[in-house]
Enzyme design. Structure first.
Site, short mmCIF file in Angstrom:
data_model
loop_
_atom_site.label_atom_id
_atom_site.label_comp_id
_atom_site.label_asym_id
_atom_site.label_seq_id
_atom_site.Cartn_x
_atom_site.Cartn_y
_atom_site.Cartn_z
N GLY A 114 -11.89 8.82 -8.72
CA GLY A 114 -11.33 8.65 -10.05
C GLY A 114 -11.30 7.18 -10.43
N CYS A 115 -11.20 6.90 -11.72
CA CYS A 115 -11.27 5.51 -12.18
C CYS A 115 -10.05 4.70 -11.73
CB CYS A 115 -11.47 5.46 -13.68
SG CYS A 115 -10.27 6.40 -14.65
N HIS A 116 -8.84 5.16 -12.10
CA HIS A 116 -7.65 4.44 -11.66
C HIS A 116 -7.57 4.39 -10.14
CE1 HIS A 116 -5.88 4.12 -15.66
NE2 HIS A 116 -6.01 5.43 -15.84
N ALA A 117 -7.94 5.50 -9.50
CA ALA A 117 -7.90 5.56 -8.04
C ALA A 117 -8.80 4.51 -7.42
CB ALA A 117 -8.29 6.95 -7.57
N SER A 118 -9.98 4.29 -7.99
CA SER A 118 -10.90 3.27 -7.46
C SER A 118 -10.24 1.90 -7.47
CB SER A 118 -12.18 3.23 -8.29
OG SER A 118 -12.90 4.44 -8.18
#
Length: 313
Positions: A114-118
């Site tokens: 995921g974007c935020h997770a990255s």
């Protein structure tokens, strides 16, 4: 030149469109298609997937889970949804983490981060794995994203004639502290406690900046140690750059859209004058290293191609 048959299942969404556009410019790929009337028929979609060398799933979670039992085990899948990021038998597709780059060469089931997770995992996971941050640490994080992170409906909302003045200001969301990226953030970093996480969408198209705030007392090391460990961990990475800890030359502002249009990521470590408070900041494009760029990077490695082919760095 060998031709790889690629199918983008869900190519009408933001991520799917961007992946399809990237692949269309590369002569080594034959893009498989499906009639519009069959797009919601799982059996028809599975038939196309099973003819492919590799398929991107750019689907809602439920649709991604529905299609997998219909797919042959040997067909290589890159799922950009949340559905399989912590599922057994799936490889988490961040090539820079430990042996993931090597594992991608033979993997058939890969979940794109995921974007935020990255933005959270990139600075935090190495610190946990190298012993500078305890798995029991209770972390706080906020993450800024451009409105393209909300997909087609949010893009349309922001780009239509404004009737809601609230769209002109940053808007925190996920206010119940139950964001869909939390499970992968915990699992991949090896954390025992979910971070207090606040995502924020703002009035610009693309770009992301994720900030993890720490007390020195939580760490086995100071800010300089953290920057050194992160630089060593990502040494040689063609995508992730770690800036040296340099408090005397830290800019006054870090615009979150600075890497819009790029597939790279930057990591900064900042600290208070006494070193008692520290920030880990990752900056990247939510549509690049946060989604389609990360997916293409994984695909390149899965197919034995140059890792950065088709990426904007």
């Amino acid at each position: 030149m060998k031709k790889y048959r690629i199918f983008v299942d869900g190519s009408s969404g933001t991520t799917g469109l961007r992946i399809a556009d990237r692949l269309a410019a590369r002569p080594e790929f034959e893009l498989l298609t499906i009639p519009e009337a069959d797009r919601k028929d799982p059996n028809a979609r599975a038939a196309v997937i099973n003819r492919s060398d590799l398929t991107f799933l750019c689907l809602p979670d439920a649709a991604a889970r529905e299609i997998i039992p219909l797919v042959k085990e040997e067909v290589r899948i890159l799922d950009t949804s949340t559905a399989h990021r912590t599922a057994s038998g799936w490889l988490y597709g961040m090539p820079e983490l430990d042996n993931t780059r090597k594992a991608l060469k033979t993997a058939t089931r890969v979940a794109v981060p995921g974007c935020h997770a990255s933005g959270f995992i990139a600075p935090v996971a190495p610190l946990v794995r190298r012993g500078l941050l305890a798995p029991e640490a209770a972390l706080c994080c906020f993450s800024l994203t451009g409105y393209s992170g909300g997909g087609k409906s949010m893009i349309a909302q922001y780009e239509a004639e404004r009737t809601d003045a609230g769209l002109c200001a940053p808007r925190p969301y996920g206010l119940t502290l139950h964001h869909k990226h939390l499970p992968e953030m915990m699992a991949v970093c090896g954390l025992h406690t979910a971070p207090v996480f606040c995502p924020v969408v703002a009035d610009y198209y693309a770009g992301m900046e994720t900030v993890v705030q720490l007390q020195r007392s939580q760490l086995n090391g100071d800010a300089k140690d953290l920057a050194s460990v992160l630089a060593d961990y990502y040494a040689g990475s063609p995508v992730i750059t770690v800036h040296p800890f340099d408090p005397d030359n830290m800019p006054g502002f870090l615009p979150s859209n600075a890497l819009a249009g790029k597939d790279s990521m930057e990591i900064f470590v900042t600290a208070s004058p006494d070193g008692g408070q520290i920030q880990l900041i990752s900056r990247f494009d939510n549509l690049g290293k946060g989604s389609s760029g990360a997916a293409v990077q994984c695909m390149n490695l899965m197919l034995g191609l140059e890792e950065t082919e088709g990426l904007a760095l």
